[in-house]
Design a protein around this motif. Structure first.
Motif, PDB file in Angstrom:
ATOM      1  N   CYS A 185      11.811  -7.382  -1.753  1.00 30.11           N
ATOM      2  CA  CYS A 185      10.732  -7.078  -3.266  1.00 30.11           C
ATOM      3  C   CYS A 185       9.806  -5.477  -3.287  1.00 30.11           C
ATOM      4  O   CYS A 185       9.565  -5.192  -3.882  1.00 30.11           O
ATOM      5  CB  CYS A 185      10.008  -8.256  -3.102  1.00 30.11           C
ATOM      6  N   ALA A 186       9.561  -5.447  -2.103  1.00 31.37           N
ATOM      7  CA  ALA A 186       8.481  -3.967  -1.681  1.00 31.37           C
ATOM      8  C   ALA A 186       9.351  -3.259  -1.356  1.00 31.37           C
ATOM      9  O   ALA A 186       8.766  -1.918  -2.886  1.00 31.37           O
ATOM     10  CB  ALA A 186       8.349  -4.417  -0.367  1.00 31.37           C
TER      11      ALA A 186
ATOM     12  N   GLY B  53       9.604   2.704  -9.181  1.00 32.75           N
ATOM     13  CA  GLY B  53       8.803   3.802  -8.861  1.00 32.75           C
ATOM     14  C   GLY B  53       6.850   3.303  -9.463  1.00 32.75           C
ATOM     15  O   GLY B  53       5.660   4.099  -9.592  1.00 32.75           O
ATOM     16  N   VAL B  54       6.897   2.274  -9.567  1.00 30.30           N
ATOM     17  CA  VAL B  54       5.547   1.150  -9.697  1.00 30.30           C
ATOM     18  C   VAL B  54       5.113   1.982  -8.594  1.00 30.30           C
ATOM     19  O   VAL B  54       4.653   1.320  -7.524  1.00 30.30           O
ATOM     20  CB  VAL B  54       5.909  -0.204  -9.402  1.00 30.30           C
TER      21      VAL B  54
ATOM     22  N   LEU C 179       4.848  -1.370   1.222  1.00 33.05           N
ATOM     23  CA  LEU C 179       3.787  -1.368  -0.163  1.00 33.05           C
ATOM     24  C   LEU C 179       3.220  -0.130   0.654  1.00 33.05           C
ATOM     25  O   LEU C 179       3.258   1.185  -0.035  1.00 33.05           O
ATOM     26  CB  LEU C 179       3.704  -1.823  -0.975  1.00 33.05           C
ATOM     27  N   ALA C 180       1.882   0.231   1.452  1.00 35.15           N
ATOM     28  CA  ALA C 180       1.158   0.904   1.104  1.00 35.15           C
ATOM     29  C   ALA C 180       1.865   2.265   1.839  1.00 35.15           C
ATOM     30  O   ALA C 180       0.826   3.502   1.745  1.00 35.15           O
ATOM     31  CB  ALA C 180       0.071   0.846   2.374  1.00 35.15           C
ATOM     32  N   ASP C 181       2.603   2.290   2.846  1.00 33.46           N
ATOM     33  CA  ASP C 181       3.543   2.977   3.744  1.00 33.46           C
ATOM     34  C   ASP C 181       3.990   3.830   2.423  1.00 33.46           C
ATOM     35  O   ASP C 181       4.891   4.797   3.105  1.00 33.46           O
ATOM     36  CB  ASP C 181       4.577   2.558   4.514  1.00 33.46           C
ATOM     37  N   GLY C 182       4.473   3.138   1.385  1.00 32.11           N
ATOM     38  CA  GLY C 182       5.273   3.635   0.341  1.00 32.11           C
ATOM     39  C   GLY C 182       4.823   4.476  -0.286  1.00 32.11           C
ATOM     40  O   GLY C 182       4.960   4.971  -1.413  1.00 32.11           O
TER      41      GLY C 182
ATOM     42  N   ALA D  15       2.070   2.911  -2.045  1.00 32.80           N
ATOM     43  CA  ALA D  15       1.337   2.299  -3.670  1.00 32.80           C
ATOM     44  C   ALA D  15       0.177   2.058  -3.030  1.00 32.80           C
ATOM     45  O   ALA D  15       0.022   1.402  -1.775  1.00 32.80           O
ATOM     46  CB  ALA D  15       2.129   0.817  -3.214  1.00 32.80           C
ATOM     47  N   GLN D  16      -0.703   1.611  -3.909  1.00 32.26           N
ATOM     48  CA  GLN D  16      -2.317   0.476  -3.605  1.00 32.26           C
ATOM     49  C   GLN D  16      -1.619  -0.649  -4.181  1.00 32.26           C
ATOM     50  O   GLN D  16      -0.967  -1.511  -4.327  1.00 32.26           O
ATOM     51  CB  GLN D  16      -3.019   1.180  -4.860  1.00 32.26           C
ATOM     52  N   VAL D  17      -2.285  -1.158  -2.660  1.00 33.29           N
ATOM     53  CA  VAL D  17      -2.331  -2.988  -3.241  1.00 33.29           C
ATOM     54  C   VAL D  17      -3.774  -3.617  -2.877  1.00 33.29           C
ATOM     55  O   VAL D  17      -4.479  -3.315  -2.128  1.00 33.29           O
ATOM     56  CB  VAL D  17      -1.502  -3.330  -1.620  1.00 33.29           C
ATOM     57  N   VAL D  18      -3.586  -4.328  -4.051  1.00 33.34           N
ATOM     58  CA  VAL D  18      -4.837  -5.159  -3.695  1.00 33.34           C
ATOM     59  C   VAL D  18      -4.618  -6.625  -4.319  1.00 33.34           C
ATOM     60  O   VAL D  18      -3.758  -7.316  -4.127  1.00 33.34           O
ATOM     61  CB  VAL D  18      -5.809  -4.828  -5.540  1.00 33.34           C
TER      62      VAL D  18
END
Length: 148
Positions: free
Chosen positions: A90-91, A98-99, A122-125, A127-130
Motif C-alpha cells: 500500500c505504501a 501521487g499522494v 512513504l517518507a523515502d518516497g 511523502a509527509q507522514v503524520v
C-alpha cells in the motif's frame, strides 16, 4: 481538526471489516486538499479476502485526478511496506498515485510482517507522514483479537 475528523472516520471504517485471524482490519479515506472526500475503503471490502483498505480506496479514484498529488490518505493503520498477497504494498500504491501526505493512527506491529515500516517507505518516497496516536485505541479496537 480536519485530520482528526478524517482519521476518526478511517477508524470507524475499520470496524466494518469482516473479522480475520490473518490480517488487520483497517479503514482508509482519500481526501483532497480542499476537504472533498475522493474515496474510502476498508480491508476485505467487497468480499475480497486480501484487499487492503488503502488499496480499496485508491481503486475508486481516477488515477488522472489532478487533486491526488495534494490529497491526504487517512489510514487507521500504517500502510504496509511489504505484502505477500499482491505485487505492490500500500505504501507503494499511495506513492504511485501521487499522494504525498498520509495520516495514520497506529504504526504496524510485527504481528504479520517483521520490521514493518510503511511510514519509512512513504517518507523515502517524498511523502509527509503524520501519526496521531490519540486515535490508536480506536484503530486497535477491531483488531483486539489479534493483539491479545
Amino acid at each position: 481538526a480536519a485530520d482528526h475528523h478524517w482519521l476518526a472516520l478511517a477508524c470507524e471504517l475499520a470496524a466494518q471489516c469482516p473479522a480475520s485471524d490473518t490480517a488487520f482490519s483497517v479503514g482508509a479515506v482519500v481526501v483532497a486538499a480542499d476537504g472533498t472526500e475522493l474515496a474510502r475503503g476498508h480491508s476485505r471490502e467487497g468480499g475480497d479476502p486480501v484487499v487492503h483498505a488503502e488499496e480499496a480506496a485508491l481503486a475508486k479514484t481516477d488515477p488522472a485526478d489532478p487533486r491526488l498529488p495534494g490529497a491526504t490518505v487517512y489510514s487507521s493503520l500504517e500502510p504496509c511496506a511489504r505484502r505477500a498477497s499482491r505485487p505492490a504494498p500500500c505504501a507503494r500504491l499511495i506513492l504511485d498515485a501521487g499522494v504525498r501526505r498520509v495520516v495514520t493512527a497506529w504504526r504496524e506491529p510485527d504481528t504479520f510482517v517483521a520490521a514493518a515500516d510503511g511510514g519509512g517507505v512513504l517518507a523515502d518516497g517524498g511523502a509527509q507522514v503524520v501519526v496521531l496516536p490519540e486515535h490508536e485505541d480506536a484503530a486497535k479496537a477491531p483488531n483486539h483479537h489479534l493483539l491479545t
